[in-house]
Design an enzyme around this catalytic site. Structure first.
Site, PDB file in Angstrom:
ATOM      1  N   PHE A 341       0.864  -1.182   0.000  1.00 51.27           N
ATOM      2  CA  PHE A 341       0.000   0.000   0.000  1.00 51.27           C
ATOM      3  C   PHE A 341       0.894   1.223   0.000  1.00 51.27           C
ATOM      4  CE2 PHE A 341      -1.711   3.698   2.024  1.00 51.27           C
ATOM      5  CZ  PHE A 341      -3.064   3.748   1.741  1.00 51.27           C
ATOM      6  N   GLU A 342       0.723   2.100  -0.972  1.00 48.09           N
ATOM      7  CA  GLU A 342       1.436   3.376  -0.952  1.00 48.09           C
ATOM      8  C   GLU A 342       0.550   4.399  -1.647  1.00 48.09           C
ATOM      9  OE1 GLU A 342       5.007   2.508  -3.281  1.00 48.09           O
ATOM     10  OE2 GLU A 342       6.218   2.422  -1.469  1.00 48.09           O
ATOM     11  N   ILE A 343       0.485   5.592  -1.097  1.00 49.32           N
ATOM     12  CA  ILE A 343      -0.077   6.712  -1.843  1.00 49.32           C
ATOM     13  C   ILE A 343       1.017   7.761  -1.834  1.00 49.32           C
ATOM     14  CG2 ILE A 343      -1.900   8.448  -2.023  1.00 49.32           C
ATOM     15  CD1 ILE A 343      -3.722   6.669  -0.416  1.00 49.32           C
ATOM     16  N   HIS A 378      12.508   1.264  -0.623  1.00 51.83           N
ATOM     17  CA  HIS A 378      11.753   2.522  -0.683  1.00 51.83           C
ATOM     18  C   HIS A 378      11.979   3.359   0.583  1.00 51.83           C
ATOM     19  CE1 HIS A 378       8.407   1.560  -3.848  1.00 51.83           C
ATOM     20  NE2 HIS A 378       9.620   1.468  -4.333  1.00 51.83           N
TER      21      HIS A 378
END
Ligand SMILES: Nc1nc2c(ncn2[C@@H]2O[C@H](COP(=O)(O)OP(=O)(O)O)[C@@H](O)[C@H]2O)c(=O)[nH]1
Ligand SMILES: *[C@@H]1O[C@H](CO)[C@@H](O)[C@H](O)[C@H]1NC(C)=O
Ligand SMILES: *[C@@H]1O[C@H](CO)[C@@H](O)[C@H](O)[C@H]1NC(C)=O
Ligand SMILES: [Mg+2]
Length: 501
Positions: A341-343, A378
């Site tokens: 999950f990444e925004i 990341h």
């Protein structure tokens, strides 16, 4: 740790402040999930549901240049559909953001048709990843060393270590996905994976809120990595940082023990690279001694300069500082944002420093010699450029991937915001949502089982996050690289002011 045998000079400590011991408002008698973790620096964008219809009609609201991104294989179609259904129901039925699907193989017609049926009219693009991009570099990919390394990771039971495709996936997500032409069309992305689930309604636009609040990267789960997947990742990172003289952002503190490192043109001072503020004492000592010697030339009374004399004596006595290991003094705490999950803004990755970082890691071979996940890559890579304030914890987004889940308590007063489906597809009948509570921030959450809450079962990294965010910004001691020459100039100036030239 640095062993400092010499004395400390107290007079000219300019960057003085020792780290303020991390104060925390955490009450240890409660599980984290039952505490309000909001701080001034970061909190859920809304403390309750939002009336989405009104929200969208607000003249200042601007839909963002953003897309969902999912890497998937044709055979994963059922799980992909589950994810899409969940995100459409809980968010995208009101916001209509587009989707990009990527695959190293061409997507089959059946896959595409099912996706188009499930995304209910949103724009959808299907991309194939170039073989050249997906595969390891040509000088690596078919070598004995390569296959041997990957097989060996299987023998050592490293999770997914013997799956070549998994290594490729991690490498792709680490440094290449944002270069794909279909992704380059956007400023923001929201990463999804097959078979993930959302438990709460997201009644506002996370992209717009991030934009307005100057946030660049958002997460829902932060946990420690398995050590044996990344034994050398940090060593390579540190050598990259040193080589490029990167001044890390304050986010670095979330993943490491607090630490500064020192650079100087003076070869002798360079031995103090890992000693941060202690290097400062060394610089002061040097300046004081030089001053003393100069004074001698000017035939002033040397005896007046007690400080200088004691420096000189101590220097003559002191042993040279021994460097045990230039890069290992600081440790990676293994925490990372769970990247399924990444925004985020694409520019947090697509910038010179991160791109160089990825190339540097690529050359080290760690994506195949070890099984570096894109999540730790990341997180560490982001901390080269981002500050803690650039990060947002989407604590209000209930989310499950595999057996790990985060699901918040509902905020009090959800009932004022009844669910309104955008059409017949997402009508709900007799759904009973979880109760609200004082420390809740969720909107219409229906959590499976609270006892699996990741904030409570694996709370180390969340605690570090909360502690750091409770600090005042100006207590953020982390400077990254201490510029020795600048430090020396300042100390000289101070010294002159006190003692004259
Ligand atoms: N096209 C393609 N997608 C892959 C491949 N390996 C993994 N993925 C995708 O990459 C993401 C992460 O893989 P997954 O197996 O879920 O790993 P996990 O989440 O770490 O267990 C998912 O979206 C997968 O669909 C592959 O070889 N080809
Ligand atoms: C299309 O989606 C609906 C649900 O929205 C589902 O009932 C139907 O089976 C889907 N059709 C196909 C061909 O997948
Ligand atoms: C969205 O962002 C991309 C990348 O910066 C840019 O090329 C594109 O023109 C933008 N699209 C819109 C509609 O603003
Ligand atoms: Mg997955």
């Amino acid at each position: 740790m640095c062993v400092l045998t010499a004395f400390m000079i107290t007079l000219w400590v300019i960057l003085a402040s020792e780290p303020v011991s991390v104060s925390t408002t955490l009450d240890n008698s409660l599980p984290l999930s039952k505490m309000d973790l909001a701080t001034e620096r970061d909190r859920p964008f809304y403390s309750n549901c939002v009336d989405t219809r009104e929200y969208l009609l607000n003249p200042s609201y601007t839909k963002q240049n953003a897309s969902f991104v999912m890497l998937a294989r044709n055979e994963e179609i059922e799980d992909v559909i589950k994810t899409i259904y969940s995100i459409e129901e809980h968010f995208n039925q009101w916001f209509h953001y587009p989707y990009v699907f990527l695959n190293d193989q061409p997507f089959e017609e059946d896959f595409k048709a099912k996706i188009l049926n499930a995304t209910s009219g949103a724009d959808v693009e299907f991309g194939t990843i170039d073989e050249i991009v997906w595969n390891f570099p040509i000088d690596v990919k078919d070598t004995f060393d390569f296959y041997n390394a990957i097989e060996d990771q299987g023998d050592r039971s490293i999770l997914y270590g013997n799956l070549e495709s998994y290594h490729k996936m991690c490498r792709f997500y680490s440094g290449l996905f944002y270069k794909h032409p279909l992704i380059q069309k956007f400023e923001w992305y929201w990463r999804l994976e097959p078979d993930v689930e959302f438990f709460c309604d997201i009644t506002y636009d996370p992209f717009w809120e991030m934009f307005q609040n100057n946030k660049k990267y958002g997460f829902t789960i932060i946990i420690p990595e398995l050590y044996w997947t990344v034994p050398n990742l940090f060593r390579h990172t540190k050598s990259f940082v040193r080589k490029k003289a990167i001044k890390m952002g304050s986010l670095w503190k979330l993943f490491t023990k607090d630490y500064n490192f020192f650079e100087s043109d003076d070869a002798e001072l360079r031995d103090w690279i890992n000693c941060g503020s202690k290097a400062e004492a060394k610089v002061s000592e040097k300046v004081a001694i030089e001053h003393l010697l100069k004074k001698g030339d000017n035939s002033r009374k040397i005896n007046d300069d007690k400080e200088g004399i004691s420096n000189l004596i101590n220097k003559a006595r002191s042993k040279k500082h021994i460097i045990e290991d230039k890069f290992f003094n600081e440790e990676y705490n293994l925490c990372h944002f769970w990247s399924n999950f990444e925004i985020a803004r694409l520019s947090v990755f697509d910038n010179d420093i991160y791109n160089d970082f990825f190339q540097y890691l690529e050359k080290s071979g760690g994506f195949w010699k070890e099984r570096w996940g894109d999540a730790p890559v990341h997180s560490i890579g982001l901390s080269l450029t981002l500050d803690l304030d650039d990060i947002h914890y989407f604590r209000d987004i209930g989310y499950r991937h595999s057996a790990i889940q985060h699901c918040p308590w509902n905020a009090i007063g959800n009932e004022e915001f009844p669910y309104v489906a955008s059409g017949s597809k997402f009508k709900r009948k007799n759904v009973v949502y979880d109760e609200g509570s004082d420390f809740g921030c969720g909107c219409r959450c229906k959590c499976p089982k609270k006892k699996h809450e990741i904030e409570d079962s694996t709370s180390l990294c969340v605690s570090i996050w909360v502690k750091l965010m409770n600090q005042q910004r100006n207590h953020e001691r982390h400077v990254g690289v201490l510029n020795g020459d600048e430090m020396e100039r300042n100390i000289r100036e101070d010294y002159s002011k006190t003692y004259g030239n």
